[in-house]
Each structure stands twice: as structure tokens, then as C-alpha cells.
Design an enzyme around this catalytic site. Sequence first.
Site, short mmCIF file in Angstrom:
data_model
loop_
_atom_site.label_atom_id
_atom_site.label_comp_id
_atom_site.label_asym_id
_atom_site.label_seq_id
_atom_site.Cartn_x
_atom_site.Cartn_y
_atom_site.Cartn_z
N HIS A 553 0.82 -1.12 0.11
CA HIS A 553 0.02 -0.01 -0.04
C HIS A 553 0.92 1.16 -0.02
CE1 HIS A 553 -2.91 -3.00 1.33
NE2 HIS A 553 -3.81 -2.24 0.54
N HIS A 557 0.95 1.71 -5.49
CA HIS A 557 -0.37 1.10 -5.56
C HIS A 557 -1.39 2.32 -5.88
CE1 HIS A 557 -4.11 -0.75 -4.10
NE2 HIS A 557 -4.23 0.19 -3.49
N HIS A 591 -6.13 7.65 -1.75
CA HIS A 591 -7.25 6.72 -1.02
C HIS A 591 -6.52 5.80 0.31
CE1 HIS A 591 -5.47 3.45 -3.63
NE2 HIS A 591 -6.30 2.78 -2.61
N ASP A 592 -5.17 5.89 -0.07
CA ASP A 592 -4.29 5.09 0.80
C ASP A 592 -3.42 6.03 1.69
OD1 ASP A 592 -5.64 2.70 1.31
OD2 ASP A 592 -4.70 1.74 -0.46
N ASP A 702 -9.51 0.06 -7.26
CA ASP A 702 -8.84 -0.39 -5.90
C ASP A 702 -8.28 -2.09 -6.17
OD1 ASP A 702 -7.29 -0.14 -3.60
OD2 ASP A 702 -9.37 -0.78 -2.32
#
Length: 891
Positions: A553, A557, A591-592, A702
Site C-alpha cells: 500500500h 499502488h 485513497h491510501d 482499488d
Amino acid sequence: MSRLTNGIIGWSQKPLRVTCNPALVPHHSSRSVHSSSTMYARSPDLQPETVTQFLFDNPDFLDSFVQQHVHEDKIRQWSQRKHKVQGHNPVALTNGDLIKDQRSNWKNCVQSKKWRILQDLTKDNTTNKARVFTELAACAAESVNADGHNLYLVDEQNQLFLASKSSRNQRAPTACVGRIEPRTSLPAYVAYTKESLLTNSLLGDPRFPLGMGVETERGVSAIAVPLLHGNNLILGVVELYRNYGSMPFSPEEEEVAEMMLVWADICMEYVEMYNSMMKQRKLNDFLLAVTKSIFQDIVSMDTVIMKIMNYAKKLVIADRASLFLVDTKSRELYARIFDTGRVEEHIPQKEIRFPMDRGVAGHVASTGEVLNIADAYTDSRFNRDVDLQTGYRTKSILCMPIYNRGNIIGVVQMVNKIDGVFTKADEESFETFAIYCGLALHHAKLYDKIRRSEQKYRVAVEVLSYHSQCNDEEYMLTKNVPIPSDIPDILDYDYSPWAIDSDHKPVYVLYMMRDIFKMHSHKNKNEERRFDLDDMIRFTLTVRKNYRNVPYHNWAHAFSVAHAMFTVIKTSEHRFTPIECLALYVACLCHDLDHRGKTNAFMVKSASPLAAIYSTSTMEHHHFNHTVTILQNEGHNIFKHLTSAEYKQILSDIRHCILATDLALFFANRSRLQDIADKGEFSWDNADHRRLVMANSMTAADLCSMYKPWKLQVQLVDVIMEEFWQQGDQEKIKIGYVQNPIMDRDKVNELPESQVGFLVGICLPCYEVMAQILPETKPMVNGAVANLKKWRELADKEALEKEKEKEREKQTEETQDEVIKEPPVTKPSDDVNVTSEKSTLLPADVLDDSASDTSFLAADKPLPDPPSGRTSNTSVPSEKTVLSSQSEESR
């Protein structure tokens, strides 16, 4: 006369002679007078007739003498003896003033005892209205020498019921005598007229044809006196009667009874005042205990709620209690703690929510009205479903709002009073208690905010100590690289984002972001350019720097997910607004952010400060808040040219999209979207429908590695699994075992089977509903189906190997059981492939081909080749594996 006076004075100094003076009974026969006179020694010159005449002529002297020398008890004895001897015959004296004075003096004597009666009645805190009136009725009956008396009280339904009676000769009465109305019974008539009544003909009177309230066989004369409150409110009726053979009551005796019973109102006021003071004192002590208990131990909101519910039950003696808090934003009531009545009561459970306009609690929260329901099943606002599910029978309900600063912040609901129904007194006591509840909840919220602020501060310090903004050198290096006008094959679904060099990824991000910004400019041709390239560069580089160096992550990614979303936006015939397209792309890029390589469940179990701040979707909330923090840095606000409304809208959409990457929310979103699509009701003009597609698109992006070519998936599996295995290693150290089998290094052979379940249960349903709404995304489905075939082959092969291993173990056990002299020499079978525990799961040709082509996997950190001693041929697209998703869904 002086001689007579001296004789009288001399006699007055001997009280024993005066106590039976015949003058007090002047109408006795001569025999009685003579017998009385011979009982005492007297002067030879003083005759009884002379004394009698003197007393008739000087009544003031008799009055003064009795008051100074005769005890009041002796006077009462004289009165009783007189009635017994004469049989209540009227006294017919020539001088009527003597009787009048005697009656007046007797009434004064009775009045002298009234304060003592009042004190005796009210000194006990258990005194109530019935007891006070019973005692007064007995005193009135004694004062007029009644043969019996009855006390009737008025209930809330304006009916008379018998409270006490003195005679055993009466027939057993019913509890209720009747309503207050004329032409029924004597007490009902008196209660109706509110005036006392003397009657010597109980039978045949048209005003009360039923006679006395309690039927008696011998009653002939009666006095009925109403008991009135100060505002002329009827409280009850006292009924005094004499039986057949006794002298009827006289008007003067009616006056005595009235004067005696007039104290009923005063006594009642005193008793109510005393009871009210005692009740208030108990309430004050109770509230003091509540305050000490709650404010000395404000640990959490749940603790305060549990204490409020416990004390509320004690206050009104209820069986169950519930406390619902108000969510003003969604206009809902919610609760997490419930009183089940069992040993494990008050244990926090799954939160429930329902609209404020539903049920008894909703009505109270909406209107602020206090509801005291004696029978819940007769009230239309009561919801019977809870009783049907739990088997509990709800009878009475007391529901009251909790205020703070004039606003309703919660509702407390009491269920089933132990000893009847909830009273007005319960409402008044609970209303005072609700004020303290409001203060306690307010302080608990403040304490919770302070505690959350501390946790946020710790997180902020932790983040700042690790991250920083991009520096000028990084900024200039990126700015000097020209952004290409076109990138070949970037819109292919099989395109490998991992093949892009780490230094060139920001340039590709800027290429895609600029393209999406231009979509808005093309739609609004009259507007100027809506983006600043310098801000975009700083934003992109700072986002890259805020991704931690974890195995999977990481920045690579995030780049792959952003590319997947860009492909969907550019290739499909969607009708997202330009703001929504930009929100989707930025959400994928961020998003991460600051991912620690751990799942949400691990963050909660390890008591991470993040878990203390965000109780649900822990990491997703952190990713969004970190995105906002970067936007607030100087020179990083890529949305500064948007209007205020657009800025608020895009932040709301980004938050929605980032939270949608939590698989705990995916299942509900996909189910709703699938249902709408199957019914043919989907509309791009419906904002809610578009938000469902946005949420599903985030999950599809994702999980983009699941539809990439098989070789790419094989190469990524080692990187993905290394991150999961690191978490499993920490779990073994902290709790002694791995909660998720897929994160256990020792269970690597189970990976193919778990990947099959992940593709079938999550990936394919997600891609299929995407293709149903956006047919251009069909390559996602095709890629996932091809990979599913490969994983099934590996899973079948692993199952076959397990069966062979079991067969070999069985043969070994049978061989050991045989008794032989020499061990036989055997050769290993050619068709049995004995492999070690760490033998590879992939066919050799597949692994060799993929291992020889690694140029497309260049990332921030070179991806290692799969080691020969460990099987890692699984592509786990993100932390949301099938087992972790099940854990999240369960949570």
C-alpha cells in the site's frame, strides 16, 4: 346571702364534694338528689336545694369554678355518664342558657386538644390522607357519642369508595360506593351538595333513597359532613350514625362534628407539606449521589449512559430503562447500550438508529412532550415489534426528553413500573433528574471531544514526525520534465502502471489530472483555466511523500488505482459531472495516504490512536483527513479556482469515494446498485444513483490488479503477501496467533483457494455490475474470469496433492502396523511427486516465463523475484482480501 356565700366558698374548697353536685343533673328524681346528698358531709345549715338555687342564679361562678378546679377528663366522663343515664333525652331546663354554656365550654375543651391531635397525626412520615381522615372521623364520632362512623374518600374517577368503618354490624361493602350524584346514597348526596346534613329518618328520604353508603340494620339517625379542600374541592365524606334505641342527633352535635372535621383540610395541608419536604429531601440526596457518581467517573459516554439508566430505574422503580441520543444532522435517534434485564445487561451492542418521528421515543424527541402511558398496547405510537422479537411484555411507559441549553439532546424511556403505573409524582421527580442527565451527557461529550483531540494531536505529531512536504529541489526537478501531450496505450485495461519509473510517475499523474481538469473547461468554454500547474506539482509530490514505505500500500499502488479510474473515465460513456470525475481521480490518488500496512481490525485490536478517533472505517477516515490536510498547505490547493459551492461538493465527493474503499461498505452499495440496474430504474440524472456508481467504481479501481494479465498478477503476489505476513508476524508476537489464516506464513498453500473465493465473492460481482452500467468496462470481467481459471487450476492441484499426502500417510501407518522380520526394500513410485512443504504452487513453465519478464514491474522499490522455497503466486489486490473483508463485514 353572706351566710350562703360563705357556705358555698367553704364547699368549693373541697372538690370531691362538688364533682357530684346534683345541680349538674337538675332533673333527677328527688330520690336521686337525696341519695347524692347523703354521700357527702355538709354543713347543717346548707341544704342541696340552696346550693342548686345558688348555681342557677350564678352561672358565671360555676363556669369559673369548673375551669379552675375540674380536669377536662372529668368533664368528658360527666358528659358520657349523662348520656348513658338519660338515654340521650333532651334536657328541658327552665334556664336554657346553662345548656348552651355547657356545650360551649365543652367545645372549647375539644378545641384545646386539636393541636395535639394534629401533632400526633403528622409526626409520622408514613401518614397519608386516608390515615388523617380516619383519625379525625374517629375523634368526631367520639365527640358526639356516635354509635359508629364511616369514612368515604373520592378517587380520581370522581367516585366514592369506603376507606374505613367502625362497626362490625354492617354488611360487607364493596370497595366502590358509587359516583357523586344526587338521589343515590347519603354520602354521595353530601359530596354532591358539599354541605353537611343531619337526618333522623334514614329510610324514605327522596334525596338519598339508598340510605347510608354502607348498609346497616339498626341505623336511624345520621350526620354526614363533607371534607373540603381550601378551593372547595371535595375530598371525602364522614358519616356518623346512631342505632335504633339511641337518641337522634341534635343540631348542636352536628355543629360539633362540623367544627371537628373542619380541621381535615388543615391537617391534610400540613401532612402534604411534610411529605413533600421529606420527598424533596430524599430526591436531593438521590440527585447528590447521582452527581457524585457520574461526575467523579466520566470515563466515556457509554459509562455515563449506563449510570443514568441505572439511577433512572431506581428513581421511579421501573423494570427497564433506555436512553436514546439525538443526531441533529440526520434527525435520528440512536443507542448502543440497552437494558436487557439479564446479568449481562448494559453491555454495548451494535448501534441502532431510527427516525425521530417514529415510536414513543421519536414522538418525545420531536415534540418535547412528556408521555406517561399506562397501557402501551392501546397507544398507536407504540411499536410492538420489539416485544414480538424479545418476548418481553411492555405495559406502562414513562418517556421524557433531556434538554441541554434549550435543545433536546436525548430521550430517556422507562418501561414497566414495578408496583403499578407511573404517577404524576414520578414525572415531577424524573423531570428534575433529567436536568442532571442533560448536564452529565453534555460534560461527557466535552470529555469525549477532549480525549479525541488528544488522540488527534498524538496522530498529528506522529504524522508530522514521519512526513513532510515536498522540497524545492523535488519541485524543480518535476517541473523541468515536460508533460507529454499523448501517452500511447495508457487507456488500455491491460496497461501496467507498475512499468512506469518512479521518477516519471508524478509526470503521468499530472498528465491525467490536467486532462480531467480540461474536461470541466471544455464544458464551460467561457471560463478561464480552472487549475494551477504549480499547485498540481506540489500536491502530487507531497502526496507521493506521504505514502509510507510499506510493501504494497505505497505510492505505486496509489498510482495504479488512479490510472484504473482514469481509464474508466476516459473510455466509458458515463454521465458523471466534471466535478465528480475530478473527485474520483483525486480520491484514487489519495485513497491510501499514510497507510501503515495494517488492516482496520488490527488497528482496533492494537488500540491505535487512530482507532480511538474513528470507530468505523478507521484507516479510510484517516486517508481522507490527511488529504484535506495536504490541500490546506500553502501552494497545494489544487481546487482554489473552484467556486465555494464546487469546493464543498468536491470535498464531499472525495470523502464519499475514499470511504467506499472499505469493503465493509461495499456489499451494501453493490447490492443497492445491482437491484436498481436489474429493475431498469437506473438514471444518470439521479444524484444518488451516480454516487452508487462512484462507490462501486472506487472498489473496482482499488482491485485493479485482479483483472490484469496473469503474469503481472503472479509477480505482484510476493509483494502483497509480504505485507500481510508482516502483520501476521506481529499478531503472533502480541496475541500468540494469527487471526486471519491468509496472513499466516505457515499456511501459504491455502492461497489459491482463498483467491478463488475472493474473485468469486467480491471481484466478479463488482466488475459485472460495472459492466452492466458501463459496458465499456467489460475487459475487467474478462481479465478476472481468465485469472479465476488459473487460480482454480492451482487450487485443484493443491487439493490433489493433499489427497495424495493423506494416502501416503495412511500407507505409512499400515506398514508400521505389520509385523515383519525384515523391512522390505521398496522403490519410490514414479508417479508420486514428493514435495516439501514450501514447494511452489505454480507450474514451472508459468513461473519461469513470468520471472524472466520483470521489466514491467519497475516501481519505487524493485519487486523481488519469487523465492524458490516459498509459494507466492497470489495477487491480493489490496488489504481487502476475502478474509479481511469478511472480518470487516462482521464488524
